[in-house]
Design an enzyme around this catalytic site. Structure first.
Site, PDB file in Angstrom:
ATOM      1  N   ASP A   1      19.383  -3.306  32.532  1.00  0.00           N
ATOM      2  CA  ASP A   1      20.072  -2.155  33.113  1.00  0.00           C
ATOM      3  C   ASP A   1      20.875  -2.681  34.301  1.00  0.00           C
ATOM      4  O   ASP A   1      20.834  -3.890  34.608  1.00  0.00           O
ATOM      5  CB  ASP A   1      19.023  -1.113  33.544  1.00  0.00           C
TER       6      ASP A   1
ATOM      7  N   GLU B   1      21.360  -0.668  37.540  1.00  0.00           N
ATOM      8  CA  GLU B   1      21.091  -0.106  38.874  1.00  0.00           C
ATOM      9  C   GLU B   1      20.100  -0.937  39.671  1.00  0.00           C
ATOM     10  O   GLU B   1      20.088  -0.895  40.897  1.00  0.00           O
ATOM     11  CB  GLU B   1      20.582   1.332  38.752  1.00  0.00           C
TER      12      GLU B   1
ATOM     13  N   HIS C   1      22.695  -0.307  29.820  1.00  0.00           N
ATOM     14  CA  HIS C   1      23.283   0.637  30.775  1.00  0.00           C
ATOM     15  C   HIS C   1      24.440   1.388  30.129  1.00  0.00           C
ATOM     16  O   HIS C   1      25.226   0.797  29.383  1.00  0.00           O
ATOM     17  CB  HIS C   1      23.788  -0.135  32.001  1.00  0.00           C
TER      18      HIS C   1
ATOM     19  N   HIS D   1      15.143   0.180  37.540  1.00  0.00           N
ATOM     20  CA  HIS D   1      15.142   0.983  38.767  1.00  0.00           C
ATOM     21  C   HIS D   1      14.019   2.010  38.733  1.00  0.00           C
ATOM     22  O   HIS D   1      13.450   2.284  37.668  1.00  0.00           O
ATOM     23  CB  HIS D   1      16.485   1.695  38.909  1.00  0.00           C
TER      24      HIS D   1
ATOM     25  N   HIS E   1      16.853   7.325  38.626  1.00  0.00           N
ATOM     26  CA  HIS E   1      17.159   8.382  37.667  1.00  0.00           C
ATOM     27  C   HIS E   1      16.346   8.103  36.404  1.00  0.00           C
ATOM     28  O   HIS E   1      15.692   7.077  36.305  1.00  0.00           O
ATOM     29  CB  HIS E   1      18.660   8.401  37.312  1.00  0.00           C
TER      30      HIS E   1
ATOM     31  N   GLU F   1      12.313   5.198  33.521  1.00  0.00           N
ATOM     32  CA  GLU F   1      12.742   4.353  32.392  1.00  0.00           C
ATOM     33  C   GLU F   1      11.780   3.182  32.181  1.00  0.00           C
ATOM     34  O   GLU F   1      11.615   2.694  31.060  1.00  0.00           O
ATOM     35  CB  GLU F   1      14.178   3.871  32.632  1.00  0.00           C
TER      36      GLU F   1
END
Ligand SMILES: [Zn+2]
Length: 275
Positions: free
Chosen positions: A8, A10, A60, A104, A116, A134
């Site tokens: 990802d 972030e 992502h 994240h 998120h 996640e």
């Protein structure tokens, strides 16, 4: 040894705001280079530890972030979307372990940069009462295929979240987030060294890791949204049930079915971004 690297953006070092993570952001070009080099550190460590196959998942947005030409040429790259297993595409192909890069913290977490879960209108997600972001969502998905998540790179909060859920996981802290959109960042080279070391440590004791699985086979998924209108929309999916203004539940015979429902609901929200 076959390794899946789910990447990802972030949680990549020196990535702290949507100017980095948003594909229109003015720092996005820089962020995707940083992401690619962190992935390369993990790929290098996996091959040095004896991996015969490393599959990298661009996890992502729509899966077009990693720079193919800059990626370690021994790795194969999963890119584009939609994909049935989303951020974990390929985990069903006989993998021995998963490494997370750029992960994240879950939505609503303090001092977690760009925290998120899948969609900005999902505030909280639970499976049989276990709240996940996640990190947990994808670890449970790997668990369906009996694959353990053995390593994570991200900010300090993401690494802590992973340790609480997956005891013994190796971690590479690449930054200390300050609130949701700032952080104290290590130099990119230091991030890559930390990632290399964490992957090496994890793969050296691969037999000590267990896949994450829920105790029960049947799954009650609970999603709390940031708006009641999101529930109105998600209720289009048969089997969903509203339990309060902003929360619905979905009963599934197994985790994979619940995951598919979650992915369908977040896709549905993406189609109607104005509510
Ligand atoms: Zn994410």
């Amino acid at each position: 040894m076959k390794i899946l690297v789910s990447a990802d953006i972030e949680g990549v070092g020196s990535v702290v705001r949507s100017e980095h993570s948003g594909i229109q952001g003015r720092e996005y070009a820089q962020a995707r280079r940083l992401m690619t080099e962190e992935v390369n550190a993990a790929v290098r460590a996996a091959f040095d530890a004896g991996a015969t196959d490393v599959l990298v998942v661009d996890a992502h947005n729509v899966g077009l972030n990693l720079l193919p030409e800059a990626l370690d040429e021994r790795a194969r790259l999963v890119m584009g979307s939609p994909r049935p297993l989303a951020m974990m595409e390929g985990v069903d192909r006989g993998m021995d372990a998963v490494c997370y890069v750029g992960y994240h913290g879950m939505a609503g977490t303090t001092d977690a940069a760009i925290a998120h879960i899948f969609h900005s209108r999902v505030a909280a997600l639970k499976f049989n009462g276990l709240q996940v972001g996640e990190i947990g969502l994808n670890a449970l998905l790997a668990g369906v295929f009996k694959v353990p998540v053995v390593m994570i790179a991200g900010d300090a909060v993401a690494c802590r979240e992973a340790r609480e859920l997956l005891p013994g996981i190796e971690t590479a802290v690449v930054k200390e987030s300050i609130g949701a959109y700032a952080g104290i960042c290590l130099h990119p080279q230091r991030c890559r060294e930390a990632i290399y070391t964490a992957v090496a440590r994890a793969l050296a004791r691969l037999e000590t890791f267990e896949p994450l699985v829920l105790k029960e086979t049947a799954v009650i998924m609970e999603i709390r949204f940031t708006t009641a209108s999101s529930v109105d929309r998600a209720l289009r999916l048969p089997g969903t049930e509203r339990v309060s203004g902003d929360t619905l539940v979905y009963r599934a015979p197994d985790y994979l079915t619940a995951f598919k429902a979650f992915a369908a609901i977040t896709d549905l929200l993406e189609l109607v971004p104005w509510i």
